[in-house]
Design a protein around this motif. Sequence first.
Motif, short mmCIF file in Angstrom:
data_model
loop_
_atom_site.label_atom_id
_atom_site.label_comp_id
_atom_site.label_asym_id
_atom_site.label_seq_id
_atom_site.Cartn_x
_atom_site.Cartn_y
_atom_site.Cartn_z
N ASP A 133 0.82 -1.20 0.00
CA ASP A 133 0.00 0.00 0.00
C ASP A 133 0.86 1.26 0.00
O ASP A 133 0.49 2.27 -0.60
CB ASP A 133 -0.91 0.02 1.24
CG ASP A 133 -1.86 -1.17 1.27
OD1 ASP A 133 -2.70 -1.27 0.37
OD2 ASP A 133 -1.73 -1.99 2.20
N LYS B 78 1.02 8.92 -6.04
CA LYS B 78 -0.03 7.92 -5.99
C LYS B 78 -0.03 7.15 -7.29
O LYS B 78 0.03 7.75 -8.39
CB LYS B 78 -1.41 8.55 -5.75
CG LYS B 78 -2.49 7.48 -5.57
CD LYS B 78 -3.82 8.07 -5.13
CE LYS B 78 -4.82 6.94 -4.84
NZ LYS B 78 -6.14 7.48 -4.43
N LYS B 79 -0.11 5.82 -7.18
CA LYS B 79 -0.09 4.99 -8.39
C LYS B 79 -1.49 4.88 -8.96
O LYS B 79 -2.49 4.85 -8.23
CB LYS B 79 0.44 3.59 -8.05
CG LYS B 79 0.90 2.80 -9.28
CD LYS B 79 1.74 1.61 -8.88
CE LYS B 79 2.51 1.09 -10.06
NZ LYS B 79 3.39 -0.06 -9.68
N GLU B 80 -1.57 4.82 -10.26
CA GLU B 80 -2.85 4.70 -10.94
C GLU B 80 -3.49 3.36 -10.58
O GLU B 80 -2.82 2.36 -10.36
CB GLU B 80 -2.67 4.79 -12.46
CG GLU B 80 -2.15 6.13 -12.92
CD GLU B 80 -1.87 6.15 -14.41
OE1 GLU B 80 -2.17 5.13 -15.08
OE2 GLU B 80 -1.35 7.16 -14.90
N SER B 81 -4.82 3.36 -10.55
CA SER B 81 -5.55 2.11 -10.35
C SER B 81 -5.48 1.27 -11.62
O SER B 81 -5.47 1.81 -12.73
CB SER B 81 -7.01 2.39 -10.01
OG SER B 81 -7.11 3.20 -8.85
N SER B 82 -5.43 -0.03 -11.46
CA SER B 82 -5.35 -0.89 -12.65
C SER B 82 -6.73 -1.14 -13.23
O SER B 82 -7.73 -0.85 -12.59
CB SER B 82 -4.71 -2.23 -12.28
OG SER B 82 -5.40 -2.83 -11.22
N TRP C 88 0.84 4.12 -2.69
CA TRP C 88 1.59 5.36 -2.54
C TRP C 88 3.09 5.11 -2.49
O TRP C 88 3.55 4.12 -1.91
CB TRP C 88 1.17 6.07 -1.25
CG TRP C 88 -0.27 6.44 -1.22
CD1 TRP C 88 -1.32 5.65 -0.85
CD2 TRP C 88 -0.83 7.70 -1.59
NE1 TRP C 88 -2.51 6.33 -0.97
CE2 TRP C 88 -2.23 7.60 -1.42
CE3 TRP C 88 -0.29 8.90 -2.05
CZ2 TRP C 88 -3.10 8.65 -1.69
CZ3 TRP C 88 -1.16 9.96 -2.30
CH2 TRP C 88 -2.54 9.83 -2.13
N ARG D 87 1.45 -1.11 -5.04
CA ARG D 87 0.25 -1.71 -5.62
C ARG D 87 -0.56 -0.63 -6.35
O ARG D 87 -0.41 0.57 -6.07
CB ARG D 87 -0.61 -2.37 -4.53
CG ARG D 87 -1.28 -1.38 -3.59
CD ARG D 87 -2.43 -2.02 -2.85
NE ARG D 87 -3.09 -1.09 -1.93
CZ ARG D 87 -4.00 -0.20 -2.29
NH1 ARG D 87 -4.34 -0.06 -3.57
NH2 ARG D 87 -4.56 0.60 -1.39
N PRO D 88 -1.45 -1.03 -7.27
CA PRO D 88 -2.34 -0.04 -7.88
C PRO D 88 -3.12 0.73 -6.82
O PRO D 88 -3.62 0.15 -5.85
CB PRO D 88 -3.27 -0.90 -8.74
CG PRO D 88 -2.45 -2.11 -9.08
CD PRO D 88 -1.62 -2.37 -7.85
N ALA D 89 -3.18 2.04 -6.97
CA ALA D 89 -3.81 2.97 -6.02
C ALA D 89 -3.01 3.11 -4.73
O ALA D 89 -3.47 3.73 -3.78
CB ALA D 89 -5.25 2.57 -5.71
#
Length: 258
Positions: free
Chosen positions: A118, A254-258, A148, A144-146
């Motif tokens: 996360d 913040k990572k993009e959601s997959s 930080w 992970r997607p979404a």
Amino acid sequence: MTSKKSKDRVFDSDVMQFDRNIYASGKGKIREAVLHADLRFLIQHPSPLRVLDIGGGLGQLNREFARAGHSVVHTDLSAEMVEAARQRHTDEGLVAHYEYHVAGLQNLDAVLADQTFDIVLCHAVLEWLAEPFAALASIQKWVRPAGWLSLMFYNLHAKRMANMVYGNFDYVTNNLQVRKKVRFSPNQPLDPNSVIQRMEQFPLSLYAHSGVRCFHDYLRPAEFNLAQLIPLELAYRQQEPYRALGRYQHLLYKKESS
């Protein structure tokens, strides 16, 4: 340009001195205050999160996540650092929240396999690497997607500015190079714009950008009171031109959601 002979820096046998010079000092307290302010909303997240700390050192920051009930994978290239962190976390009653690994970035694939987290913390690591930009792809893949990514690194421009303020003109003229390395002086201070541009190739959005020690490093110790200085560091950490003068730069992605 990095020499082929350059090596990643390991802090074995330096644990106590590193603690005194960095964590227990005023500059360490400012670092912790800024990072805690930037990450407070994640530390206070109501659901348990999985946190990876790359180059976690003595675990001063990641213990805030452990205290809030999150689980932390603490990694460091120095076995002495990892053991010292484990002992401190044990003394503080936090060790049950931790998993420890002696590993550098190059070895983390074998340790983590396909795990994602996360939150990934990577603070004051890039500037000690022989190839700092090559590490960015590895670091972001563990988010992970979404999730930080909290990335903090030593600022090339602030190092130059501080040496100008202190009158070290020959050092600046020599492009901040000396024959003998100072033990706790990073090998590769980084240009923040270059880091931000490199990060644009990944599926990440810049959420927050702070300067760490925007004022501290331009003052003589007798010229300030730390209790007065820290609130000012926090107040101006995200405002230009002060942010650009921070000895360290903190980028929260913040990572993009997959």
